[in-house]
Design an enzyme around this catalytic site. Structure first.
Site, PDB file in Angstrom:
ATOM      1  CD  GLU A 403      -2.121  -7.031  -0.230  1.00  0.00           C
ATOM      2  OE1 GLU A 403      -1.311  -7.165  -1.157  1.00  0.00           O
ATOM      3  OE2 GLU A 403      -1.783  -6.872   0.958  1.00  0.00           O
ATOM      4  CG  ASP A 427      -1.123 -11.046  -2.911  1.00  0.00           C
ATOM      5  OD1 ASP A 427      -0.778 -12.121  -3.431  1.00  0.00           O
ATOM      6  OD2 ASP A 427      -0.311 -10.274  -2.377  1.00  0.00           O
ATOM      7  CB  CYS A 474      -3.106   0.060  -5.897  1.00  0.00           C
ATOM      8  SG  CYS A 474      -2.907  -1.115  -4.551  1.00  0.00           S
TER       9      CYS A 474
END
Length: 540
Positions: A403, A427, A474
């Site tokens: 992230e 993120d 994801c």
């Protein structure tokens, strides 16, 4: 009106008349003298808002339920209640006291940035609902024009989005980015949506427009054109829905399509497993962490529902930017860059240890293929330490989320320490572009099509191929049919998304060979900006 353009965040095409979200209640210009029961009235108003949001959360599933439950918790928070009581003590009537107290909280939250800035928008909705109750005027919310329509707003509250019915054809907002609540909840409902569309609020009610939730285009059309546009959009949905089976390209290269879920109720047969099991919902609104037994029960419910499919569970993604009282964390000046995700175990390792124990016990009694990953990992040392904890708990497959740019740049070293990685593109976009996820003025920078973000994704994919380890996505961007093909071309081994996105992604992959997807990835990476990347792939 001139043609408008925003960021397409939920795919699909449709057309219809625009109608704007109802305006919030307006306080009278003259402030009345406060009555003796102002404190009681304010308390009842906040309680009404908290209860109504809790009831609404119980009626929906998926991300909407989690968001609404969090918002209800904010309405019932004693910090807000104390601030309102202080305003009343200073002589303000209930409606004005709530407005003043929330304005101060919004300023504080906006200054903190990150998750707190996101909460500032939710506070405005709480204020409007409480004030409407106190003034005995209609609640702000959705228009009821009596015909199917395109909903237009500055932005949508979680409650507004959760209440959308089948008369809403599409959503177009002036503010918001690809990771805003509007975008996430629109995808969950399968509604075409465009955010960050400047000028949309100047379009008069009743104007007929077409909306393309993939390209972000919003254009004026004639009423005579509407049936053909709607029919084309419906035909596309039906064509997508007619395809079944596992995700794969036209030449048979497998790209498993997994689901992002918050619990067993979010599982659908269409997904090939779970690529992101968010566990935060179990921890929200509590003064103490849930017991190992309670967690075990919740995890087992999902594992049993998944059968023998893969379930990737993300450990608690919370911290200073998603405050949970039992974590005992200090206030931070910049919580988005602070103690969150895996970093909370530096302060209190017990919460993570108990969660892994609960996951292990639940996994041992079911057939699910359980993988566990940690959020907010920046170094290979952190990855290795987490993997050791997972394996010590008796769980065979440990991974981490990528992230932050540091993790992406060192993906090879991180992958050497774990069994898999999964890219959280929401993120990753925020940290790569130094742009707050909820800052509507920076929505273009938060676009997952930004070439710098795509280059980091490609770097991680290359590391996975080199080491022969799984690399998935994801983040919500995996549900973009065009971007899903780009990810497949980069070599992603799985894509995980909201359930309503699966059909369109499956169809997009099925229409292209792996070589086609690799060419699309090259086009996107070579583009100078996000808009060019999206356009070049769409036109290829």
């Amino acid at each position: 009106m001139p043609d408008l353009h925003g960021i397409g965040v939920s795919p699909g095409r449709t057309a219809g008349p625009v109608h704007a979200l109802g305006a919030p209640p307006v306080l009278p210009a003259e402030v009345p003298e406060p009555g003796p029961d102002e404190a009681e009235r304010a308390a009842k108003a906040l309680q009404f808002v908290a209860t109504s949001l809790d009831e609404l959360a119980a009626r929906v599933t998926g991300p909407a339920a989690e968001v609404l439950a969090t918002q209800a918790m904010m309405a019932a928070d004693m910090t807000l209640a104390d601030a309102v009581a202080a305003k009343i003590g200073a002589g303000r009537p209930a409606a004005w006291a709530i407005t003043d107290a929330i304005a101060e909280q919004q300023e504080t939250f906006a200054a903190l940035g990150g998750y707190f800035a996101e909460r500032a928008a939710d506070l405005a909705d709480l204020r409007d609902r409480a004030v409407a109750w106190l003034l005995d005027v209609p609640m702000p919310g959705l228009p009821r024009p009596g015909v199917p329509y395109v909903l237009v707003a500055d932005d949508l509250s979680p409650a507004d989005t959760a209440l959308l019915d089948d008369t809403v054809l599409a959503i177009v907002t002036r503010r918001g980015g690809p990771t805003s609540h509007t975008a996430i909840l629109a995808r969950a409902k399968g509604l075409p949506a465009v955010v960050g569309c400047a000028g949309i609020q100047e379009v008069p009610d009743g104007t007929t427009v077409s909306v393309d939730g993939t390209t972000g285009a919003v254009a004026t059309v004639t009423e005579a054109q509407v049936p053909a546009i709607v029919a084309a959009g419906q035909a596309e949905r039906e064509r997508n829905a007619s395809l079944t089976g596992p995700g794969r390209t036209a030449d048979g290269s497998a790209v498993p399509l997994l689901l992002n879920v918050g619990g067993a109720k979010d599982l659908v047969p269409d997904g090939e497993g779970v690529g992101l099991f968010r566990t935060e919902f179990l921890f929200l609104g509590r003064t103490a962490a849930p017991s190992v037994a309670e967690q075990e029960t919740a995890y087992r419910e999902l594992f049993e529902a998944a059968g023998d499919r893969k379930v990737v569970l993300r450990t608690l993604d919370a911290g200073a930017d998603k405050p949970l009282p039992f974590l005992g964390l200090a206030d931070e000046e910049n919580p988005a860059l602070g103690i969150r995700g895996l970093r909370t175990s530096r302060v209190d390792p017990t919460v993570l240890a108990e969660q892994l124990t609960a996951v292990s016990r639940a996994a041992a009694t079911t057939d699910a293929d359980v993988w566990v990953m940690a959020p907010m990992v920046a170094t290979a040392a952190e990855a290795a330490e987490f993997a050791a904890l997972v394996h010590e708990a008796g769980l065979p497959t440990a991974g981490v989320m990528i992230e932050v740019p540091a993790a992406a740049l060192k993906a090879r070293q991180i992958l050497a320490a774990v069994d898999f990685v999964s890219l959280g593109t929401n993120d990753l976009s925020q940290y790569t572009m130094a742009a707050d996820r909820m800052n509507g003025e920076l929505a273009d920078l938060l676009d997952p099509w930004q070439p710098a973000v795509l280059e980091l994704v490609a770097t991680v994919a290359a590391a996975g191929r080199e080491l022969g380890k799984p690399v998935g996505v994801c983040g919500e961007s995996a549900g973009d049919p065009l971007l899903a093909c780009v990810y497949a071309g980069m070599g992603m081994t799985t894509l995980s998304m909201s359930a309503p996105s699966v059909a369109a992604v499956r169809a997009a992959l099925a229409g292209r060979t792996l070589a086609d997807c690799q060419r699309l990835a090259e086009l996107a990476l070579a583009a100078p900006d996000a808009e060019s990347a999206r356009r070049s792939v769409a036109e290829a």
